[in-house]
Scaffold this active site. Sequence first.
Site, PDB file in Angstrom:
ATOM      1  N   ASP A 140       0.834  -1.202   0.000  1.00 45.23           N
ATOM      2  CA  ASP A 140       0.000   0.000   0.000  1.00 45.23           C
ATOM      3  C   ASP A 140       0.873   1.257   0.000  1.00 45.23           C
ATOM      4  OD1 ASP A 140      -2.281   1.823   0.682  1.00 45.23           O
ATOM      5  OD2 ASP A 140      -3.311  -0.052   1.032  1.00 45.23           O
ATOM      6  N   HIS A 214      -3.930   5.991   3.218  1.00 47.77           N
ATOM      7  CA  HIS A 214      -4.559   4.750   2.750  1.00 47.77           C
ATOM      8  C   HIS A 214      -3.914   3.506   3.360  1.00 47.77           C
ATOM      9  CE1 HIS A 214      -5.828   1.786  -0.364  1.00 47.77           C
ATOM     10  NE2 HIS A 214      -6.852   2.592  -0.556  1.00 47.77           N
ATOM     11  N   SER A 538     -11.207  -0.842  -1.102  1.00 47.65           N
ATOM     12  CA  SER A 538      -9.921  -0.787  -0.398  1.00 47.65           C
ATOM     13  C   SER A 538     -10.109  -1.058   1.081  1.00 47.65           C
ATOM     14  CB  SER A 538      -9.294   0.606  -0.534  1.00 47.65           C
ATOM     15  OG  SER A 538      -8.656   0.744  -1.762  1.00 47.65           O
TER      16      SER A 538
END
Length: 600
Positions: A140, A214, A538
């Site tokens: 990520d 994220h 996600s």
Amino acid sequence: MACIGKWTLLMLITLLCGCSAILGQSEKRKVHIVYMGNSHANPEKATNLHQKVLAKVLSGKEEVSRLMVYSYTASLSGFAAKLSTTEAASISKMPGVVSVFPSSVKKLHTTRSWDFLGLSATSNHGFPTGGSDVIIGVLDTGVWPESESFSDKYLPDPIPSRWKGTCVSGDSFNSSNCNRKLIGAKMFPNGYEKGFGPITGSGEYRSPRDAAGHGSHTASTAGGSSVSHASLFGLAEGTARGGTPTARIAAYKVCWFDACTDADILAAFDEAVADGVDLISFSIGGSGQDYFSDATAIGAFHAVQNGVFVSSSAGNSGPKLATVTNAAPWLTTVAASSIDRKFTSSILLGNNLSYKGNAVNTIALSHPWYPLVSGEAIRNPSSPFADKAKYCYNGSLNSDKVKNNLVVCYGGLGGADATVLAAGGAGVILVDTFEFTSSIPSSVVGNADAEHILEYINSTRSPVANILPSITTVDDSLVPQTAIFSSRGPNVITPDILKPDITAPGIDILAAWPPVSSISGGRTDNRSSSFNIISGTSMSCPHVTGAAAFVKSFHPKWSPAAIKSALMTTGLYHPILWQPLLLMGTKYSMKMEHLAMDQD
Ligand SMILES: *[C@@H]1O[C@H](CO)[C@@H](O)[C@H](O)[C@H]1NC(C)=O
Ligand SMILES: *[C@@H]1O[C@H](CO)[C@@H](O)[C@H](O)[C@H]1NC(C)=O
Ligand SMILES: *[C@@H]1O[C@H](CO)[C@@H](O)[C@H](O)[C@H]1NC(C)=O
Ligand SMILES: *[C@@H]1O[C@H](CO)[C@@H](O)[C@H](O)[C@H]1NC(C)=O
Ligand SMILES: *[C@@H]1O[C@H](CO)[C@@H](O)[C@H](O)[C@H]1NC(C)=O
């Protein structure tokens, strides 16, 4: 020169194409991946072979080291190098080469959710005290190591001795940032830098440190430690925790400034397997490609071959059919659905009517009433974007008429909140199907409510309104429902295998966030929080990773396929409520309380 018509243009294009083919070598080189199948027993020999293959299409030895980006030797054999189309084509014909494809750029596809799935914070579900030694690798944007979600204070046991990973140094990061929870942190910048230039400047760290948010969010969802009183400015307050709070986490940073290249992704898969992760969480996607031209399919194939479970996000391109990505049969492809928690933000109109919108809105307006206008009515006629005023598109509005007002904007083009904020507006009523954390007081309504609000504006001399901060409500009557944005099946490459495999919570998920990253992604929004609420496949993907880690802690010898089967066949299935799931090709929604846990 008088007439540059269709013909000349066509001829020009033909000419250009011809030229580049003739020039061959001087054609611009791009990063390509050369895939050569299973790994060799001897990594050094494999790298030598890769260099030899590359040298065959180049002029001198010196070029090889300059153009080589990665040599993949741990779980697969192959390399990434800068190649022209001609060079790539000749390598693809060489013996031992399975496929050659350009390294394309993929994108990132966001406490209550675990309670909803039947895994309460208070029950330890038979875990021995101490913890699980399951290791979760997260590919990520990196990790914010200071987040409480990555604290090791509840993990007394030493790092499992089989772990071979490390923590690398870079911008504001070194091995002292790792601990018994965050046991690995690596970065893979080569593919990005060979393609787009050096990673420097504000907004990114050239290290495993997460500037975006994220990666910290997904890692803490999968395996974060329990953190009590977590919230986004009071919203969604509760204990935030990963699916397996005692799991170990290893962060593999493959995304830089929101771009994740195939070359970097494949390198991370290869190293994560060699480091000894048990599971990989992958919330990144591109366009659907043939498995032999997709770094995710290849990297995950060799991971699964080595016993590593890989969950991947289905994508956020729904509700159109056949939009699912990361759909190779060996992946566990995850759709997104709702949980029983909602955030509602009321809109009050001057006529005393009120509407309940959805919003992650933590800002209270200071006055009781603000003038209410519609974006369409305050267009800037001299703007080239005047026809997009309805959407409050950047540049389309007359800024003077935005200042201190509430503006009704249609969603679809994005950025309405940023436009209104930049022009000094007080807030936005967004007409859309979905809410995101907004940089300005906002509430999201559907078309029917929007009609009523616009009628009120049209029929009133001085229309006024207010938007109230969101409140958290829990209502389990119609959940889970597939998120509108969640990509749907069928899988266009292998239609016989239903995809996505399973759905999990992916709407309004609270998890760890770097204090340096804007919570709404807005350039002008400088609010900082160590937890944020975001949505997407996600966010659902790491829920399945966390659940799989939970299964793996009890059944360390189970194969990825056995774990996938356990998750799918213990999922909830209801013929009426689940129709939306069936429509997208998924029959299963994760429900962990149905998992029978026999310790062995
Ligand atoms: C890591 O960084 C910290 C803080 O910047 C510093 O104090 C420490 O000496 C560094 N450690 C290593 C091993 O470089
Ligand atoms: C709205 O309600 C308030 C207080 O109940 C009342 O004073 C006011 O007249 C009402 N306004 C309209 C437009 O009905
Ligand atoms: C609007 O567009 C201008 C020009 O492209 C840009 O400089 C500005 O940052 C944009 N504003 C917002 C709020 O996105
Ligand atoms: C409001 O007025 C505008 C301009 O006169 C018109 O285009 C629009 O259809 C009206 N909307 C409603 C909901 O009445
Ligand atoms: C954010 O920006 C506003 C206005 O630009 C400023 O008043 C505020 O102090 C800033 N907040 C932080 C946390 O930097």
